[in-house]
Design an enzyme around this catalytic site. Structure first.
Site, mmCIF file in Angstrom:
data_model
loop_
_atom_site.group_PDB
_atom_site.id
_atom_site.type_symbol
_atom_site.label_atom_id
_atom_site.label_comp_id
_atom_site.label_asym_id
_atom_site.label_seq_id
_atom_site.Cartn_x
_atom_site.Cartn_y
_atom_site.Cartn_z
ATOM 1 N N TYR A 142 60.217 37.085 20.120
ATOM 2 C CA TYR A 142 60.639 36.035 19.110
ATOM 3 C C TYR A 142 59.526 36.122 18.222
ATOM 4 O O TYR A 142 59.801 35.574 17.110
ATOM 5 C CB TYR A 142 61.175 34.828 19.776
ATOM 6 N N LYS A 191 60.360 42.967 33.662
ATOM 7 C CA LYS A 191 61.226 44.394 33.597
ATOM 8 C C LYS A 191 59.830 45.201 33.664
ATOM 9 O O LYS A 191 59.552 46.146 32.941
ATOM 10 C CB LYS A 191 61.916 44.444 32.228
ATOM 11 N N ASP A 223 67.421 42.509 35.172
ATOM 12 C CA ASP A 223 68.669 42.801 35.366
ATOM 13 C C ASP A 223 69.402 42.269 37.010
ATOM 14 O O ASP A 223 70.342 41.892 36.937
ATOM 15 C CB ASP A 223 69.116 44.543 35.380
ATOM 16 N N ASP A 247 65.583 32.883 27.673
ATOM 17 C CA ASP A 247 66.899 32.210 26.720
ATOM 18 C C ASP A 247 68.108 32.929 27.420
ATOM 19 O O ASP A 247 69.095 32.138 27.633
ATOM 20 C CB ASP A 247 66.570 33.133 25.330
ATOM 21 N N ASP A 251 70.684 30.269 29.840
ATOM 22 C CA ASP A 251 72.394 30.035 29.446
ATOM 23 C C ASP A 251 73.336 30.484 30.582
ATOM 24 O O ASP A 251 74.195 29.855 30.740
ATOM 25 C CB ASP A 251 72.369 30.766 28.151
#
Ligand code: NAD
Length: 360
Positions: A142, A191, A223, A247, A251
């Site tokens: 970001y 990852k 994942d 993020d 959620d």
């Protein structure tokens, strides 16, 4: 204990829900002999109307001088036509960067009375959900370089994800400190089979873990973590992860525990600096001023302030237990209403929770 709290009531339902959360804090202060001094810090659309900017300097100063900041929500259609640099949400971004908060703490907790609203299988929900996601907030993709260029007659877009050791280290310390006050389990999500930044992430988190020998550290690819959160969320205590993964996972985690109106969050920086506490939802202009908002997300954000900024674990738990009792007795705002339960408004929900704290 004497503490000062900066209050950003905000726009839409913001003033209603912060009003209830402050009344709950007052009940806590009365019951346990504390003193909370409140300082108003205007921010958002109302600050644009009064001062021409979404975050006046004076408000930022008030927040920085406080022991903790309680925020309702900002924004609404009235300010949608503002230029991008002067939108209410810009105030929030400036506040976060001005306060130097780099860790976002999002609890995923299922209140036993709301198990029926959980979209997971009954046998999974019945095992309970109580974990937190510690998300890096100021680094990663970001905040990396973003560019689009022409190559061989087509556009190529690039976003850079980079992390420095100190960014990972300070976040990992927060995650381990949180875990030490809980079930002492940290799952670091990355990852590392693909990303170089994830490999550094893993190394640094492992080094930090040595400072917390009682805590158990495991690693999980993002994942797999996304699958495990819906397969068996009871396995998690503290998840620590970088900005983009956090993020998405936070959620996902909030979806399995119920309504958006129930979920608090905290944004923290270095120890000794004030934290920012708020519900995860927006200013809900569609129900503003109608006594229909669920104040529980903000009340639980106030409980997080008691725990993480003031070290008042017992008092934080008293607030959370009061919320659980009111839900167990059937009180429900519209967003969490179920058949056979008692509909209550924002003010009544706040009053019931305060009554429980006083009685508890
Ligand atoms: P929202 O979260 O405000 O509302 C989404 C839906 O959830 C609406 O139907 C709303 O009524 C409902 N809802 C939200 N909070 C609730 C509560 N406590 N009780 C009951 N129902 C609740 O999201 P939105 O509609 O996309 O955004 C509205 C405004 O809020 C926009 O201006 C947006 O920019 C702003 N916003 C602010 C923040 C913040 O201040 N942190 C975060 C997100 C959005």
């Amino acid at each position: 204990m004497k503490k000062s709290i900066a209050v950003i009531r905000g726009d839409g339902i913001g003033p209603e829900i912060t009003g209830e959360a402050l009344a709950v804090l007052e009940a806590v202060a009365g019951k346990f002999g504390h003193e909370f001094a409140l300082q108003e810090a205007p921010m958002g659309g109302n600050a644009i109307d009064r001062f021409g900017v979404p975050l006046p300097e004076e408000s930022l100063r008030t927040c920085l001088a406080s022991d903790g900041v309680l925020l309702g929500a900002v924004g609404g259609p009235k300010w949608d036509a503002q230029p991008p640099e002067n939108r209410p949400e810009k105030g929030l971004l400036r506040l976060r960067s001005g306060m130097g908060v780099y860790a976002n703490i999002r609890p995923a907790r299922m209140f036993s009375a709301l198990t029926a609203a959980c979209p997971l299988r009954h046998e999974t929900a019945d095992k309970g959900i109580d974990f937190i996601v510690v998300r890096e907030l100021t680094g990663g993709v970001y905040f990396g370089e973003h560019r689009t260029e022409m190559r061989d007659g087509e556009r190529i877009a690039t976003d850079v994800m980079s992390y420095s050791e100190h960014e990972i280290r300070r976040l990992a310390h927060i995650a381990f400190r949180m875990a030490m006050g809980r079930r002492k389990k940290v799952t670091s999500v990355d990852k590392a089979n693909v990303l170089t930044s994830s490999r550094l992430w893993r190394e640094v988190v492992e080094a930090v873990a040595k400072d917390y020998p009682e805590a158990e550290l495991s690693h999980m690819y993002v994942d797999n973590a996304a699958m495990q959160i819906v397969r068996d969320p009871s396995q998690f205590d503290v998840i620590v992860t970088e900005n983009l993964f956090g993020d998405i996972l936070s959620d996902e985690a909030s979806q399995i525990t119920g309504s958006i109106g129930m979920i608090p969050s905290a944004s923290l920086g270095d120890p000794g600096h004030p934290g920012l506490y708020e519900p995860i939802h927006g200013s809900a202009p569609d129900i503003a001023g109608q006594d229909r908002a669920n104040p529980i997300g903000t009340i639980l954000a106030a409980a997080m302030m008691l725990r993480h900024s003031f070290g008042l674990e017992f008092e934080a738990k008293a607030v959370e237990d009061a919320v659980n009792s009111v839900l167990a007795e059937g009180g429900r705002t519209g967003d969490i209403m179920e058949e056979g339960k008692r509909p209550v408004g924002c003010r009544e929900m706040g009053r019931l929770i305060r009554e429980r704290i006083q009685a508890g």
